[in-house]
Design a protein around this motif. Structure first.
Motif, short mmCIF file in Angstrom:
data_model
loop_
_atom_site.label_atom_id
_atom_site.label_comp_id
_atom_site.label_asym_id
_atom_site.label_seq_id
_atom_site.Cartn_x
_atom_site.Cartn_y
_atom_site.Cartn_z
N HIS A 1 17.30 79.32 61.32
CA HIS A 1 16.17 80.24 61.46
C HIS A 1 15.03 79.50 62.15
CE1 HIS A 1 18.47 81.80 58.05
NE2 HIS A 1 17.93 82.98 58.29
N GLY A 2 14.38 80.16 63.07
CA GLY A 2 13.22 79.59 63.73
C GLY A 2 12.17 80.65 63.96
N PHE A 3 11.01 80.21 64.44
CA PHE A 3 9.89 81.13 64.66
C PHE A 3 9.51 81.14 66.13
CE2 PHE A 3 8.63 79.04 60.43
CZ PHE A 3 9.47 79.87 59.70
N ALA B 1 13.16 76.03 61.53
CA ALA B 1 12.54 75.97 60.20
C ALA B 1 13.59 75.76 59.09
CB ALA B 1 11.77 77.25 59.92
N TRP B 2 14.59 76.64 59.02
CA TRP B 2 15.51 76.63 57.88
C TRP B 2 16.96 76.73 58.36
CZ3 TRP B 2 12.62 81.68 57.26
CH2 TRP B 2 11.31 81.48 56.80
N ALA B 3 17.87 76.18 57.56
CA ALA B 3 19.30 76.33 57.85
C ALA B 3 20.08 76.59 56.58
CB ALA B 3 19.84 75.07 58.53
N LEU B 4 21.22 77.25 56.74
CA LEU B 4 22.22 77.39 55.68
C LEU B 4 23.53 76.84 56.22
CD1 LEU B 4 20.30 80.18 55.53
CD2 LEU B 4 21.64 80.43 53.45
N LEU B 5 24.33 76.29 55.32
CA LEU B 5 25.54 75.57 55.72
C LEU B 5 26.74 76.09 54.95
CD1 LEU B 5 27.15 73.10 56.86
CD2 LEU B 5 26.24 71.78 54.91
N GLY B 6 27.77 76.51 55.65
CA GLY B 6 29.06 76.82 55.04
C GLY B 6 30.05 75.75 55.46
N LEU B 7 30.46 74.93 54.51
CA LEU B 7 31.31 73.77 54.82
C LEU B 7 32.68 74.00 54.18
CD1 LEU B 7 31.65 70.87 55.89
CD2 LEU B 7 30.51 70.05 53.82
N THR B 8 33.70 74.09 55.02
CA THR B 8 35.07 74.29 54.53
C THR B 8 35.85 73.00 54.75
OG1 THR B 8 34.93 76.63 55.12
CG2 THR B 8 37.13 75.74 54.72
N LEU B 9 36.36 72.44 53.64
CA LEU B 9 37.04 71.14 53.66
C LEU B 9 38.43 71.26 53.05
CD1 LEU B 9 34.22 68.84 52.23
CD2 LEU B 9 35.01 68.95 54.59
N GLN C 1 13.85 68.08 52.34
CA GLN C 1 12.79 68.29 53.33
C GLN C 1 11.81 69.27 52.71
OE1 GLN C 1 10.54 67.78 55.93
NE2 GLN C 1 12.37 67.27 57.09
N ALA C 2 10.65 68.78 52.35
CA ALA C 2 9.67 69.65 51.70
C ALA C 2 9.03 70.57 52.74
CB ALA C 2 8.60 68.81 51.01
N ARG C 3 9.04 71.84 52.47
CA ARG C 3 8.36 72.81 53.32
C ARG C 3 7.68 73.82 52.41
NH1 ARG C 3 9.96 73.71 58.98
NH2 ARG C 3 8.87 75.68 58.65
N ASP C 4 6.43 74.14 52.71
CA ASP C 4 5.68 75.10 51.89
C ASP C 4 6.29 76.49 51.94
OD1 ASP C 4 3.93 73.12 51.25
OD2 ASP C 4 2.39 73.71 52.71
N ASP C 5 7.04 76.77 53.01
CA ASP C 5 7.56 78.13 53.16
C ASP C 5 8.94 78.32 52.52
OD1 ASP C 5 9.08 76.70 54.97
OD2 ASP C 5 8.23 77.67 56.76
N VAL C 6 9.39 77.29 51.77
CA VAL C 6 10.64 77.43 51.00
C VAL C 6 10.25 77.61 49.54
CG1 VAL C 6 12.83 76.38 50.33
CG2 VAL C 6 11.93 76.03 52.65
N GLN C 7 10.36 78.85 49.06
CA GLN C 7 9.98 79.17 47.68
C GLN C 7 11.07 78.69 46.72
OE1 GLN C 7 7.16 80.71 46.96
NE2 GLN C 7 7.44 81.27 44.81
N SER D 1 21.40 65.41 58.58
CA SER D 1 19.99 65.19 58.23
C SER D 1 19.28 64.33 59.26
CB SER D 1 19.86 64.57 56.83
OG SER D 1 20.57 63.37 56.77
N LYS D 2 20.05 63.47 59.97
CA LYS D 2 19.42 62.65 61.00
C LYS D 2 18.84 63.53 62.11
CE LYS D 2 20.11 58.53 63.80
NZ LYS D 2 21.05 57.48 64.23
N LEU D 3 19.50 64.63 62.38
CA LEU D 3 18.98 65.57 63.38
C LEU D 3 17.95 66.51 62.76
CD1 LEU D 3 18.95 66.83 66.20
CD2 LEU D 3 20.99 68.15 65.56
N ALA D 4 18.17 66.89 61.50
CA ALA D 4 17.27 67.87 60.86
C ALA D 4 15.87 67.30 60.63
CB ALA D 4 17.87 68.32 59.53
N ARG D 5 15.82 66.03 60.22
CA ARG D 5 14.57 65.45 59.73
C ARG D 5 13.43 65.50 60.76
NH1 ARG D 5 16.54 60.70 58.12
NH2 ARG D 5 17.76 61.67 56.48
N PRO D 6 13.65 64.98 61.99
CA PRO D 6 12.52 64.99 62.94
C PRO D 6 12.05 66.40 63.30
CG PRO D 6 14.56 64.27 63.99
CD PRO D 6 14.83 64.30 62.53
N HIS D 7 12.90 67.40 63.06
CA HIS D 7 12.49 68.78 63.35
C HIS D 7 11.94 69.48 62.10
CE1 HIS D 7 14.00 68.52 67.39
NE2 HIS D 7 15.18 68.11 66.95
N ARG D 8 11.84 68.73 60.99
CA ARG D 8 11.37 69.30 59.72
C ARG D 8 12.16 70.54 59.33
NH1 ARG D 8 6.61 71.06 58.59
NH2 ARG D 8 7.08 70.51 56.45
#
Lengths: 322, 322
Positions: A132-134, A81-89, A15-21, A105-112
């Motif tokens: 994270h949101g604004f 805006a942004w998420a981090l994921l800790g996945l324990t398997l 997901q391209a976002r200008d605010d992700v350096q 990603s199906k849920l993430a995409r429409p919310h960019r």
């Protein structure tokens, strides 16, 4: 292996976002918060067997792990805006990761929403997501602003997820109609819809807001304790879905709606004079909102039953260490 | 119960910061990122039996859960500000929470890190922490900037944590000296020191940086793959503590230093001409830094053994799904 799993998740959630350096792949993500906005941040963990039943599809788990976190942002009136994921398997399971990332990603995409970091570890199945949101300064919805005289509203319908969990444990019916209703309730359990646009619309409108994750009585109780007020709810007003009413008797449906968790609807308060306007605003977003009670002096949540008598609500909903 | 546990953690980790508009206790925290800074964010999960042995003291777990995350910020050259905590416990254990919060806050306090949110859930013991820090634009240390001819350095000593883990599994010795050396190594395992001030000092100095969490060969390998270069390391130059050298023979000590994880030292590259200045800068902060090799053309990490021959480093350190 950790690297490859996270790499694959990155590919699936790109997901391209200008605010992700700098996104996934270094020791930390580098982000550019917008000037003049507050940053809303929430972390929620889901554990197999506690927050979702064993055997839940990987895609449902991926969706839900993000949804419960986005619901926290919705309850604050924040835009994601942004998420981090800790996945324990338990083991490096490529199929699980594919399914999980697809649902996420199906849920993430429409919310960019961009996945910008996280890690994978070995252990009992569990997922921690940080979102994270604004939100503009002074516009965030908190739990502490409810005032005596305010009306109490909820979005959508209540009790579906709790009923869906029960439905999962019951033998399958041959009846197509009942099977369809069951499927609706189970979908509500596995694929909750975070009320993000409703949350944004409630900025400057709602005096207090919370998402219904632990059950209406418990979560409205949080508004009451944070605001120093009490709430009175009318059971007869609780919005319940046709599926819930068709498959459960009145008492069971009421129980689900009052103390069942996992619906991820918003429960909020507004000055009584503003109710109709707020309902109209939300309706334009395709989100129904029902007035279910009012804020009064005192402490705690009281529920008037269908017989007009106060109900015993000592069991304050589903708590993680109950 | 969830509420009370998090409340207690809040009490124990209280840290006033002007940039925390709303901390623990609502659906999300509200934060005020500083204008003109990048936000560095990392999430790491620790699972009992994987990242720390069963029986580890709660205070050590609390310290370490934060330390491994702060180490990610150190590796970016970021200054820490805020954290969120996802704590999964088999049962609501007040003693564990007290100990955990004590260890967590002991490390958080001197860095003025505020715990601003999170949740507690029931399940197998695991901890997810998300940390946020600030770094000026263009000053972050990444993995991708190493250039042919750069020198490779590490802070502190390597291999102590891996040796500490082995020491935990060995029978106790009666010898006071050996017991003291063992205790040093176990302390290095349980209470790693994130190299935050070193990371800040390396801004604008290091061409690439990573923290040594999975082992030197694996983590330096990340710098190499991100930078499109190779590294050559001299085993004879690896900084090893007196405790490690006293308790382990040469081959075992070397193994710990090369592929043992969990040291949370920084491994970084600098132009060869800058090595002495950078070492002097870090030395003023009380942080030793040792030159251990150089960046060359190619791919991967090669290690010259004590006999002057290239070693077989096929086993690339400890991976979570190995």
């Amino acid at each position: 292996m950790e690297f490859r799993l996270i790499e694959r998740i990155r590919e699936l959630t790109a997901q391209a976002r200008d605010d992700v350096q700098l996104g996934i792949g270094d020791d930390a993500a580098l982000l550019l918060p917008p000037v003049g906005q507050h940053l809303a941040v929430a972390l929620d963990t889901l554990v197999e067997g506690v927050h979702f039943p064993r055997g839940t599809a990987a895609a449902d788990i991926g969706w839900k792990a993000l949804a419960v976190n986005l619901s926290d942002l919705a309850a604050m009136g924040a835009s994601p805006a942004w998420a981090l994921l800790g996945l324990t398997l338990p083991r490096a399971d490529a199929d699980f990761v594919e399914g999980f990332a697809e649902g996420f990603s199906k849920l993430a995409r429409p919310h960019r929403l961009a996945l910008v970091g996280g890690d994978t570890t070995r252990g009992p199945l569990a997922i921690s997501v940080t979102v994270h949101g604004f939100v503009p300064p002074g516009k965030a919805l908190t739990r502490g602003g409810a005032r005596v005289g305010d009306a109490v509203l909820v979005t959508g319908t209540l009790g579906d997820a709790a009923a869906g969990l029960q439905a999962l444990q019951q033998p399958l019916s041959d009846d197509d109609t009942r099977a369809g209703l069951r499927a609706f309730l189970i979908e509500r359990l596995n694929r909750p819809t975070p009320r993000l646009s409703a949350g944004v619309a409630l900025r400057g409108q709602a005096s207090a807001c919370v998402d219904v994750s632990d059950g209406l009585v418990a979560d409205l109780g949080h508004i009451c304790s944070s605001s120093g007020v009490a709430a009175e709810i009318d059971a007869a007003l609780l919005p319940r879905s046709p599926a819930l009413m068709a498959l459960y008797d009145e008492a069971a449906a009421l129980q689900c709606a009052l103390i069942g968790g996992d619906d991820y609807e918003l429960c909020f308060t507004v000055p009584a004079a503003r109710v109709a306007d707020v309902q109209a605003d939300l309706s334009r977003l395709g989100c129904g909102a029902t007035r279910i009670g009012r804020i009064v002096e005192g402490a705690g949540v009281r529920v008037r039953g269908l017989d007009g008598e106060w109900m015993n609500t000592d069991r304050p909903g589903w708590e993680h260490f109950a």
